[in-house]
Every structure is written in C-alpha cells, then in structure tokens.
Design a protein around this motif. Structure first.
Motif, mmCIF file in Angstrom:
data_model
loop_
_atom_site.group_PDB
_atom_site.id
_atom_site.type_symbol
_atom_site.label_atom_id
_atom_site.label_comp_id
_atom_site.label_asym_id
_atom_site.label_seq_id
_atom_site.Cartn_x
_atom_site.Cartn_y
_atom_site.Cartn_z
ATOM 1 N N HIS A 110 0.823 -1.215 0.000
ATOM 2 C CA HIS A 110 0.000 0.000 0.000
ATOM 3 C C HIS A 110 0.860 1.269 0.000
ATOM 4 C CE1 HIS A 110 -3.995 -1.907 0.559
ATOM 5 N NE2 HIS A 110 -3.263 -2.873 1.053
ATOM 6 N N SER A 111 2.081 1.145 -0.568
ATOM 7 C CA SER A 111 2.949 2.317 -0.717
ATOM 8 C C SER A 111 2.611 3.095 -1.974
ATOM 9 C CB SER A 111 4.416 1.875 -0.768
ATOM 10 O OG SER A 111 4.772 1.164 0.389
ATOM 11 N N ALA A 112 2.040 2.396 -2.966
ATOM 12 C CA ALA A 112 1.716 3.066 -4.238
ATOM 13 C C ALA A 112 0.753 4.228 -4.027
ATOM 14 C CB ALA A 112 1.127 2.054 -5.217
ATOM 15 N N GLU A 113 -0.045 4.162 -2.949
ATOM 16 C CA GLU A 113 -1.040 5.205 -2.678
ATOM 17 C C GLU A 113 -0.389 6.579 -2.545
ATOM 18 O OE1 GLU A 113 -2.945 3.943 0.849
ATOM 19 O OE2 GLU A 113 -3.738 2.080 -0.013
ATOM 20 N N PHE A 114 0.793 6.649 -1.894
ATOM 21 C CA PHE A 114 1.443 7.951 -1.734
ATOM 22 C C PHE A 114 2.605 8.142 -2.723
ATOM 23 C CE2 PHE A 114 3.709 5.120 1.201
ATOM 24 C CZ PHE A 114 5.039 5.433 0.978
ATOM 25 N N LEU A 169 1.198 2.261 11.414
ATOM 26 C CA LEU A 169 0.133 2.276 10.409
ATOM 27 C C LEU A 169 -1.232 2.420 11.078
ATOM 28 C CD1 LEU A 169 1.335 -0.641 8.085
ATOM 29 C CD2 LEU A 169 1.842 1.807 7.890
ATOM 30 N N ASP A 170 -2.145 3.000 10.344
ATOM 31 C CA ASP A 170 -3.502 3.066 10.866
ATOM 32 C C ASP A 170 -4.125 1.671 10.787
ATOM 33 O OD1 ASP A 170 -5.207 2.873 8.197
ATOM 34 O OD2 ASP A 170 -3.554 4.261 7.819
ATOM 35 N N THR A 171 -5.217 1.469 11.532
ATOM 36 C CA THR A 171 -5.836 0.145 11.652
ATOM 37 C C THR A 171 -6.258 -0.411 10.300
ATOM 38 O OG1 THR A 171 -6.649 0.777 13.834
ATOM 39 C CG2 THR A 171 -7.616 -1.173 12.846
ATOM 40 N N GLU A 172 -6.806 0.431 9.464
ATOM 41 C CA GLU A 172 -7.296 -0.034 8.168
ATOM 42 C C GLU A 172 -6.146 -0.535 7.282
ATOM 43 O OE1 GLU A 172 -9.791 1.667 4.287
ATOM 44 O OE2 GLU A 172 -9.635 2.862 6.119
ATOM 45 N N THR A 173 -5.052 0.253 7.208
ATOM 46 C CA THR A 173 -3.898 -0.147 6.392
ATOM 47 C C THR A 173 -3.258 -1.406 6.956
ATOM 48 O OG1 THR A 173 -3.482 2.180 5.863
ATOM 49 C CG2 THR A 173 -1.700 0.635 5.437
ATOM 50 N N GLU A 174 -3.210 -1.496 8.297
ATOM 51 C CA GLU A 174 -2.641 -2.689 8.926
ATOM 52 C C GLU A 174 -3.432 -3.930 8.535
ATOM 53 O OE1 GLU A 174 -1.406 -4.369 13.356
ATOM 54 O OE2 GLU A 174 -2.966 -2.849 13.157
ATOM 55 N N LEU A 175 -4.734 -3.851 8.548
ATOM 56 C CA LEU A 175 -5.581 -4.995 8.172
ATOM 57 C C LEU A 175 -5.366 -5.378 6.720
ATOM 58 C CD1 LEU A 175 -8.925 -4.111 10.011
ATOM 59 C CD2 LEU A 175 -7.377 -6.010 10.528
ATOM 60 N N GLU A 176 -5.239 -4.381 5.845
ATOM 61 C CA GLU A 176 -5.037 -4.668 4.426
ATOM 62 C C GLU A 176 -3.690 -5.356 4.189
ATOM 63 O OE1 GLU A 176 -5.484 -0.789 2.808
ATOM 64 O OE2 GLU A 176 -7.672 -0.933 2.607
ATOM 65 N N ILE A 177 -2.645 -4.909 4.914
ATOM 66 C CA ILE A 177 -1.331 -5.549 4.770
ATOM 67 C C ILE A 177 -1.360 -6.962 5.333
ATOM 68 C CG2 ILE A 177 1.061 -5.460 5.604
ATOM 69 C CD1 ILE A 177 0.977 -2.457 5.209
ATOM 70 N N GLN A 178 -2.118 -7.161 6.427
ATOM 71 C CA GLN A 178 -2.242 -8.513 6.986
ATOM 72 C C GLN A 178 -2.918 -9.455 5.994
ATOM 73 O OE1 GLN A 178 -4.177 -8.097 10.761
ATOM 74 N NE2 GLN A 178 -2.419 -7.077 11.717
ATOM 75 N N HIS A 179 -3.892 -8.953 5.254
ATOM 76 C CA HIS A 179 -4.535 -9.770 4.213
ATOM 77 C C HIS A 179 -3.532 -10.145 3.133
ATOM 78 C CE1 HIS A 179 -8.462 -9.608 5.911
ATOM 79 N NE2 HIS A 179 -8.646 -8.295 5.724
ATOM 80 N N VAL A 180 -2.684 -9.185 2.759
ATOM 81 C CA VAL A 180 -1.647 -9.457 1.750
ATOM 82 C C VAL A 180 -0.686 -10.524 2.264
ATOM 83 C CG1 VAL A 180 0.351 -8.476 0.529
ATOM 84 C CG2 VAL A 180 -1.774 -7.170 0.700
#
Length: 591
Positions: free
Chosen positions: A470-474, A523-534
């Motif tokens: 989720h680095s591409a976002e910034f 990381l914020d909770t949402e980004t952390e969850l998305e990385i955990q899914h990855v």
C-alpha cells in the motif's frame, strides 16, 4: 583453528608500486646530484672567471647553470608526480580494504564503537597513510641522500670544515628523536578527541529534529564546545612541542652558516694550517653546501611531526585489523577453494524452504542472560507470532536466526541444517526483514526497494511490492514517483510511509522467510488490516511476526509468548486465550 590477527602491512602495498617508487628514487637522486654540482660550478665561476679572468669558460659555466636548473625541474616533477600517484593509489586501496574489514566485523563490534570514530579511521587516518606514502617517505630518503652527498663533497674540499655540519646533523637528529617521543603520545590523544568531536557532530546532525523538538540547542552547543575546546587544547600542546624543539634545529642551521663563513674566511685570509689553502671559490662552494645541509636539518622537525602522526594512525588502523569477527562462516563451501560464483551456484537461498527450529537456545550478552532454553519449530509456509514485553528477547531471536550474533548454547536449524553450516550470505539473503529500527538510504524509493538486488529485480517486481504494501497510494502522488529521492533515514516521509517502504522492500525479494518486527506499529488500523490480508495470501513463505498488538498475530499458526527471555506460553490464538496467562491479559487490555 585459531584465526591469525591481521595487520595493515603497509609494505605489501608499497611493494606493488616498487617500480614506480624506484623511478621516483632515481629521479630524486639525480636531482640531488645536480644540486651537488651547482656549488662546484659556482666555485669555478668565482675562481676562474671573477678572479682568474678566464672569460672563455664563462659561457660554458652559464650553460651548466641553466642545464642544472632544467634537469632539477624535470627530475623534481617526475619524483613528485610518481610519488603522488603511488600515494593516492595506496591510500585508495587501504581505504577500501579497511572499509571491507569493517563490513566483515560482527554486530557486537559496532555495539561498542561509535560511527564518528570509524569515520575518523576511514578518512583522517588513511589520509596520514597518504602523507607517508606520497611525499614523506621520499623526503626522508632525500634527506639521507642529500646529507651523505653534501658531507662527501665538503670533505673533498676541506675535511676540517666538513666536521661542523656532521656535528650539526647529530645534534638535530637527537632533538628530532626527543621531539618524536613527545609528539607520539599527543597524536594518540588528538586522534581520539577528533573521533569524539566527529561523533558528537554526526549524532547531533542526525537527530537535529529531536534536538529542536526538545529545545536542546543550547545543551548540544555546549557539549560540542566542550569537545572542541579539548581538541583545541591538544592542538596547542602539539604546537608547543613543535615550537619548543623546531627553532633549536633552525638555530643550529643558521649557526653553521656563520661558523663556516668565519672559519673559512680565516683560512682564506691566513691560510690553512692543516693542508692546502682555501680559495674564495671553494669557500663559496662550502657556504652553498651548508645551505644544502640546512634544508635537511629543518626538515627533520617537520618530518618527525608527520611521521609521528602517521605512526599513530597506523596503530589505530591496526586495532581494527586486529578485530576478529565473532560470527565465522564455517560452512563447507566457505572452507573450499571454490570462487564466489561457483559457491552461489552450489548453494543459494532458493535451495532453502524455510523450516526453522530452535533447540534449547540460550544467549548471553556479557553477564546478562537474554534468552534461556528457547525451543520452538516453524514449518515452511507457516506463520509464527512472537509476543512479549519490551526487553523479553523477541528481536534477539531474529538476530540469532540471521546470525548477527551466535547462540551461547543450543542449536538453530533451517531445513534441518545447523545455520552455522549454511554460508552466511545465503542464510541472510534467505531472510527478508522489516525491523523496528527503520533505515532508508538517501536514495530513490526504487533504489531502496531494490536494496541487495539492484541488477536482478525488475520494475514489475518493484511495482508489485509497492502495491502490496500500500505504498503506491502515496508514491504515485509524488512528482517523480518511484524515482523520488528521499532524504537520509527516510527524511521527508511519515513514520507510516517509511514502514510501508520497508515492507515493500521485504516483499519484493521473495525470500523463503519473511520477518516483521513490530513493522505495522505506525500504520492506521485499516492499512494494517489490508497488509495482513496481503501477508496471509503469501504462500510458500515462512512468516515470523513480532508484535505488541494481538491483531497482528491472532491468525498465526503458532504464537509464542516470551517473558524475561523464556517461552512461557505457546499455542494458537484460541488455545492461548483458554490458558488465562499473559497472552489473555494482553488480549483483555487491548480489547
């Protein structure tokens, strides 16, 4: 087998350029001989032209003066150019070899030394090596050759007057030796204080934002001033020694001139009671030869100063060479005569699957026990969660796995092989780490992600890693995207952005083992969850997740809980909740 202590062995470097140094020495000797010829020419000009009025030889003598000057210019240029080339090459080789030696040392060496001191060794001390190999060495040789040849020619003219410069050289040499003893100790202290000064400045500049945040500018300035004042005082002490002894050497040289003119003048006027009379031309030649002696006398003080500095630098460099890495590569391949490419072909990280086991592992640092009897196993493709309070030994487990340190006792295996039998580069390349202490180089984002694989990693791999983390976002919002240069240690990025870049760097390598040491704390909770899914979707990769948040490890195949270096609980998330232990307490406090 006990490893031999290494030394710099400067003579080995000098021998590589023996031919160039030989040419330089021959040029120096030729130039010195021309200097010895010049007083003889002046003698003939005075005796044959000015006194005897033999004008037919005047033109030849003037041409000889011009030839001596031209030859001296050519030989001086050859000498200095070749010595500069040799000195620069040797200093460059010493610097890169010293840097390689530092890179080969184990992590415990860097635990006990500051970066400022190492910077001083690599830069300032190697510069002193350049001094001695570029010009000081040849100047020492020139002093010797000039003194011997000058005394020889003076004896040929008048052996009585030649005794005076011989005595003067002995006196100057004794003073130079005495000065060297005083300088030797001072240069050691000066180098140490220079290291402290460099380290204070580097530490302050790297943490300048923290300094400003706590309004500590005044304190830091005072601290730097304290080190700078001591450095200043040592330089003054150095100058005092130099000023105390060097003028005496210069006085001896000037006194020789007076004595030669006085005694030689008496011999010209009243005759020489011990042999042939002295002519005015011979006296002129003797005065010129004494001038040739004064230069070596004055150089003795300066060369002693430089030699003492270089000697102190060599001692400090040798201390680094004497360091033996605690982590030795004892693999069969390392002991073989295979070249590096063949070793890589025989055993690469692709050969490892990621089965990890710790068997009764203990680790002590000094007198403190960090880990005690730690045993667990993670099969290839599984996820291990590690939890525990700060200082319980979580990160130490990873450092032992990567062989940054070696266990005091017990065995750590990967794929059933003791990690000490796996070549170090192979072992470390098989483990991608996202550590607590985030470090990004002053390079492009692309360069940071490609770290260690710049030639082999494709743009597609870099892009995929940016998206998964989720680095591409910034990154995509930056003007130059992946080619954006970030500052030292990631200056210009937020804490969460830096963590995502380091996660991208780890994901891009596709190693058998992935380690995340509290890597989502910013990381914020949402980004952390998305990385955990990855991470959950990554198959065939053993994952070790160190965390303080239950959310980061709850889906792991196995979780171990550390307390004071011991495994006190082990199991899945559900099993640990039923035990009502430390894990349950942590869960209750967070949820």
């Amino acid at each position: 087998m006990k490893e031999k202590t290494e030394k710099l062995h400067l003579s080995r470097y000098i021998r590589r350029y023996a031919v160039l140094y030989l040419i330089a020495v021959l040029a120096m000797m030729s130039g010195t001989i021309l200097d010895m010829v010049f007083p003889i020419i002046m003698q003939h000009i005075v005796d044959d032209v000015l006194i005897a009025r033999k004008m037919e030889v005047f033109r030849g003598l003037l041409f000889a003066v011009l030839s001596v000057g031209a030859g001296r210019f050519i030989f001086q240029y050859v000498k200095e150019f070749l010595c500069d080339v040799c000195g620069s090459r040797i200093a460059s080789e010493v610097r890169i070899n010293l840097f390689q030696k530092i890179q080969s040392l184990s992590a415990n060496f860097f635990d006990g030394i500051n970066s400022g001191e190492l910077m001083s060794r690599v830069k300032d001390d190697v510069d002193r090596i350049w001094d001695i190999t570029a010009y000081m060495g040849i100047l020492m040789a020139e002093v010797f050759v000039r003194v011997v040849s000058t005394i020889y020619f003076m004896i040929k003219i008048n052996w009585i007057l030649a005794i005076l410069p011989i005595l003067g050289m002995f006196a100057s040499g004794a003073i130079a030796i005495l000065m060297e003893k005083h300088l030797d100790c001072l240069y050691g202290e000066l180098a140490q204080k220079n290291s402290e000064l460099n380290n204070t400045a580097a530490e302050n500049l790297s943490g300048v934002r923290t300094v400003k945040a706590f309004a500590r500018e005044g304190f830091e300035i005072a601290k730097f001033h304290k080190h700078n004042q001591k450095y200043y005082e040592l330089n003054i002490d150095l100058s005092r020694v130099f000023v105390k002894f060097n003028p005496i050497i210069q006085l001896i040289g000037r006194a020789l001139n007076v004595l030669i003119i006085f005694l030689g003048g008496l011999m010209v006027i009243k005759g020489n009671p011990f042999g042939n009379d002295l002519s005015i031309g011979e006296l002129t030649a003797l005065v010129a030869y004494v001038g040739n002696m004064i230069w070596p006398m004055e150089m003795l003080g300066w060369l002693t100063n430089g030699f003492s500095s270089a000697k102190a630098s060599l001692k400090r460099i040798d201390k680094i060479y004497a360091e033996i890495p605690n982590i030795q590569d004892k693999s069969a391949l390392q002991d073989s005569d295979f070249d590096e490419e063949l070793k890589s072909a025989l055993f690469t990280s692709d050969d490892l699957c990621g089965n990890i086991s710790f068997e009764n592992v203990c680790y002590e640092s000094g007198e403190r026990e960090i880990l005690h009897d730690v045993s667990f196993e993670v099969k290839a493709g599984q996820t291990l969660g590690i939890m525990g309070a700060t200082g319980s030994g979580k990160t130490t487990i990873i450092n032992l796995l990567k062989r940054m340190y070696d266990a005091t006792s017990g065995v750590i295996k990967m794929d059933g092989t003791d990690i000490k039998e796996i070549p170090l580069p192979v072992l470390r390349r098989s483990i991608a780490c996202v550590m607590q202490d985030i470090f990004l180089f002053s390079d492009t984002i692309d360069g940071n992600i490609r770290l260690g694989s710049k030639e082999t990693m494709t743009k597609a791999q870099v892009r995929m890693a940016l998206e998964k983390s989720h680095s591409a976002e910034f990154v995509d919002k930056m003007e130059e995207k992946e080619q954006t240069v970030i500052g030292e240690r990631g200056v210009g990025l937020s804490g969460g952005q830096k963590q995502r870049i380091t996660i991208a760097r780890a994901l891009a390598r596709k190693t058998p083992v992935l380690v995340l040491d509290d890597s989502t704390s910013a990381l914020d909770t949402e980004t952390e969850l998305e990385i955990q899914h990855v991470l959950a979707e990554l198959s065939g990769m053993t994952k070790i997740i160190i965390a303080h948040r239950i959310s980061a490890v709850r889906n792991a195949d196995k979780i171990i809980v550390l307390d004071k270096g011991k495994i006190v609980e082990e199991g899945t998330h559900e099993q640990l909740l039923l035990k009502n232990g430390l894990y349950k307490e942590t869960y209750d406090s967070q949820y």
